[in-house]
Write a protein that holds these residues in place. Structure first.
Motif, mmCIF file in Angstrom:
data_model
loop_
_atom_site.group_PDB
_atom_site.id
_atom_site.type_symbol
_atom_site.label_atom_id
_atom_site.label_comp_id
_atom_site.label_asym_id
_atom_site.label_seq_id
_atom_site.Cartn_x
_atom_site.Cartn_y
_atom_site.Cartn_z
ATOM 1 N N THR A 103 0.829 -1.206 0.000
ATOM 2 C CA THR A 103 0.000 0.000 0.000
ATOM 3 C C THR A 103 0.863 1.256 0.000
ATOM 4 O OG1 THR A 103 -1.783 -1.157 1.180
ATOM 5 C CG2 THR A 103 -1.810 1.243 1.225
ATOM 6 N N LEU A 104 1.910 1.274 0.821
ATOM 7 C CA LEU A 104 2.797 2.436 0.866
ATOM 8 C C LEU A 104 3.502 2.646 -0.475
ATOM 9 C CD1 LEU A 104 4.450 2.139 4.418
ATOM 10 C CD2 LEU A 104 2.754 3.810 3.646
ATOM 11 N N ILE A 105 3.960 1.559 -1.082
ATOM 12 C CA ILE A 105 4.617 1.676 -2.386
ATOM 13 C C ILE A 105 3.647 2.238 -3.419
ATOM 14 C CG2 ILE A 105 5.672 0.371 -4.282
ATOM 15 C CD1 ILE A 105 6.711 -1.594 -2.122
ATOM 16 N N SER A 106 2.409 1.733 -3.401
ATOM 17 C CA SER A 106 1.416 2.198 -4.375
ATOM 18 C C SER A 106 1.098 3.676 -4.188
ATOM 19 C CB SER A 106 0.133 1.366 -4.262
ATOM 20 O OG SER A 106 -0.534 1.610 -3.031
ATOM 21 N N ILE A 107 1.041 4.133 -2.939
ATOM 22 C CA ILE A 107 0.747 5.539 -2.675
ATOM 23 C C ILE A 107 1.918 6.424 -3.089
ATOM 24 C CG2 ILE A 107 0.314 7.206 -0.835
ATOM 25 C CD1 ILE A 107 -2.088 5.490 -1.720
ATOM 26 N N ILE A 108 3.162 5.950 -2.868
ATOM 27 C CA ILE A 108 4.341 6.715 -3.298
ATOM 28 C C ILE A 108 4.324 6.897 -4.813
ATOM 29 C CG2 ILE A 108 6.863 6.595 -3.518
ATOM 30 C CD1 ILE A 108 6.887 5.220 -0.749
ATOM 31 N N VAL A 109 3.818 5.899 -5.531
ATOM 32 C CA VAL A 109 3.731 5.992 -6.987
ATOM 33 C C VAL A 109 2.526 6.834 -7.418
ATOM 34 C CG1 VAL A 109 3.343 4.670 -9.118
ATOM 35 C CG2 VAL A 109 4.923 3.811 -7.378
ATOM 36 N N VAL B 291 0.297 9.024 -5.745
ATOM 37 C CA VAL B 291 -0.022 10.389 -5.300
ATOM 38 C C VAL B 291 0.680 11.460 -6.142
ATOM 39 C CG1 VAL B 291 0.186 12.025 -3.391
ATOM 40 C CG2 VAL B 291 -0.684 9.730 -2.966
ATOM 41 N N PRO B 292 2.000 11.394 -6.342
ATOM 42 C CA PRO B 292 2.625 12.453 -7.159
ATOM 43 C C PRO B 292 2.102 12.479 -8.598
ATOM 44 C CG PRO B 292 4.281 11.197 -5.947
ATOM 45 C CD PRO B 292 3.001 10.450 -5.820
ATOM 46 N N ILE B 293 1.978 11.297 -9.210
ATOM 47 C CA ILE B 293 1.527 11.243 -10.607
ATOM 48 C C ILE B 293 0.060 11.661 -10.705
ATOM 49 C CG2 ILE B 293 1.177 9.753 -12.616
ATOM 50 C CD1 ILE B 293 3.519 8.069 -11.649
ATOM 51 N N GLY B 294 -0.772 11.145 -9.808
ATOM 52 C CA GLY B 294 -2.200 11.477 -9.840
ATOM 53 C C GLY B 294 -2.454 12.940 -9.585
ATOM 54 N N LEU B 295 -1.753 13.516 -8.594
ATOM 55 C CA LEU B 295 -1.952 14.926 -8.264
ATOM 56 C C LEU B 295 -1.413 15.830 -9.374
ATOM 57 C CD1 LEU B 295 -3.017 16.911 -6.212
ATOM 58 C CD2 LEU B 295 -0.842 16.784 -4.991
ATOM 59 N N ALA B 296 -0.249 15.463 -9.929
ATOM 60 C CA ALA B 296 0.304 16.242 -11.040
ATOM 61 C C ALA B 296 -0.630 16.198 -12.249
ATOM 62 C CB ALA B 296 1.688 15.712 -11.417
ATOM 63 N N SER B 297 -1.203 15.027 -12.517
ATOM 64 C CA SER B 297 -2.153 14.903 -13.629
ATOM 65 C C SER B 297 -3.380 15.769 -13.397
ATOM 66 C CB SER B 297 -2.572 13.436 -13.803
ATOM 67 O OG SER B 297 -1.460 12.609 -14.043
ATOM 68 N N GLY C 30 -10.837 17.866 -0.856
ATOM 69 C CA GLY C 30 -11.118 16.891 -1.906
ATOM 70 C C GLY C 30 -9.894 16.088 -2.287
ATOM 71 N N ILE C 31 -8.721 16.736 -2.289
ATOM 72 C CA ILE C 31 -7.478 16.036 -2.642
ATOM 73 C C ILE C 31 -7.150 14.975 -1.594
ATOM 74 C CG2 ILE C 31 -4.988 16.328 -2.897
ATOM 75 C CD1 ILE C 31 -5.578 19.086 -4.121
ATOM 76 N N ILE C 32 -7.221 15.347 -0.323
ATOM 77 C CA ILE C 32 -6.911 14.389 0.748
ATOM 78 C C ILE C 32 -7.914 13.251 0.741
ATOM 79 C CG2 ILE C 32 -6.760 14.084 3.245
ATOM 80 C CD1 ILE C 32 -5.644 16.888 3.447
ATOM 81 N N ALA C 33 -9.188 13.565 0.514
ATOM 82 C CA ALA C 33 -10.209 12.512 0.456
ATOM 83 C C ALA C 33 -9.911 11.541 -0.680
ATOM 84 C CB ALA C 33 -11.585 13.134 0.274
ATOM 85 N N SER C 34 -9.465 12.049 -1.829
ATOM 86 C CA SER C 34 -9.145 11.167 -2.957
ATOM 87 C C SER C 34 -7.961 10.268 -2.625
ATOM 88 C CB SER C 34 -8.851 12.002 -4.205
ATOM 89 O OG SER C 34 -7.610 12.669 -4.104
ATOM 90 N N ILE C 35 -6.977 10.819 -1.914
ATOM 91 C CA ILE C 35 -5.811 10.016 -1.531
ATOM 92 C C ILE C 35 -6.202 8.926 -0.537
ATOM 93 C CG2 ILE C 35 -3.584 10.096 -0.335
ATOM 94 C CD1 ILE C 35 -3.217 12.920 -1.488
ATOM 95 N N VAL C 36 -7.029 9.278 0.433
ATOM 96 C CA VAL C 36 -7.452 8.294 1.429
ATOM 97 C C VAL C 36 -8.288 7.196 0.776
ATOM 98 C CG1 VAL C 36 -8.791 7.938 3.531
ATOM 99 C CG2 VAL C 36 -7.344 9.950 3.314
#
Length: 312
Positions: free
Chosen positions: A96-102, A104-110, A221-227
């Motif tokens: 889960t941590l590895i997936s979030i490291i991948v 979050v930056p790409i999803g938020l930048a997109s 909204g951003i934090i909710a999407s990450i969670v």
């Protein structure tokens, strides 16, 4: 005249009948909607009730202390098995941590690009591509991780085993990028355009406006999407079942075989344990633990959304 009068009466009768049908429909629709809501609630309660009952049956055979504190998970041992949930939790947390490291930056930048920089034409091209990623079956992602990503990573990390935590974690991150990107983009787009204009009028660059004005305004909204992305990663099954392995280890090593809670449930559900055995009931205990994880994450997402919500 008589014909016109007769026709008028027929119209009145037809209109009255139509009104009566509408009234009956208006009475039926709330009842139907109530029944669907009741079915949803009862289904949820039924699932939770089944998990709780079967989990307590498991704890009649295995102590809760051992389940929560033991550091080994060997349910299939020929001698007395060990049922410590920590190795399965460790495997789940690692991927889960590895997936979030991948993701979050790409999803938020997109999301920032789609909201602040992309033209309508570009947005119409990129968004369907993200939706295609979201629609790919997870079993396909699993074999992609096993047959493509793992051999690729082994060229850079020779010690990487065939089954490991790194490869499924990366691919799982790719899988949840559309969720984070889409929900974050919706939150960013909801920020009033006047805030952007005000910041630009004060001399800010477009990047500064995006990073220091729009992103903080859409933070809930951003934090909710990450969670929600984290919850999706915790509950993912087929990627880790195919590419992660079946070796529950309590360590921080991401290059060796692991086993997550969902992968263990798949293993036992495939017929490795007889009905009524301790191993059989263990899948309910693991499932209940997984349920608590996702429940806490969803409640946290709702709390964050309420706490940081901005009204415009």
């Amino acid at each position: 005249m008589d014909h016109a009068k007769s026709f008028s009466i027929q119209e009145m009768i037809a209109e009255k009948q139509q009104k009566n049908r509408k009234k009956r429909l208006e009475k039926i629709i709330p009842v139907f909607l109530l029944l669907t809501a009741i079915v949803s609630v009862l289904t949820t309660l039924g699932i939770v009730f089944t998990l709780i009952v079967e989990t307590f049956t498991f704890f009649d055979q295995v102590s809760m202390k051992e389940f929560l504190t033991a550091k080994k998970w060997y349910p299939f041992s020929e001698t007395e098995g060990s049922f410590g949930i920590l190795p399965l939790v460790s495997g789940t947390v690692k991927v889960t941590l590895i997936s979030i490291i991948v993701a979050v930056p790409i999803g938020l930048a997109s999301a920032i690009y789609l909201s602040e920089y992309a033209s309508d034409r570009t947005r119409r091209v990129i968004k369907p591509i993200l939706e295609v990623l979201a629609g790919i079956p997870t079993i396909v992602y699993g074999f992609f991780a096993l047959t493509f990503v793992t051999p690729l990573l082994q060229k850079a990390i020779p010690s990487l085993e065939i089954f490991n935590a790194l490869s499924p974690g990366i691919v799982m991150g790719v899988m949840i990028i559309p969720m984070i990107a889409s929900l974050s983009e919706d939150a960013l787009s909801a920020v009033p355009y006047s805030m952007r204009q005000g910041a630009l009028a004060l001399g800010s660059t477009k990047f500064e406006v995006a990073l220091k004005v729009v992103v903080p305004a859409a933070m809930s909204g951003i934090i909710a999407s990450i969670v929600l992305g984290i919850s999706r990663a915790i509950g993912e099954t087929m990627i880790v079942a195919v590419a992660g392995g079946a070796t529950p280890n309590l360590d921080l090593n991401v290059t060796s075989s692991i086993q997550t809670m969902t992968a263990y449930i798949v293993q036992v559900s495939a017929g490795d344990a007889g009905y009524g055995s301790t191993i059989y009931y263990s899948i309910y205990a693991v499932g209940f633990t997984l349920f608590l994880f996702t429940l806490v994450m969803n409640l946290f997402a709702q709390f964050i959304s309420r706490k940081f919500r901005e009204e415009y």
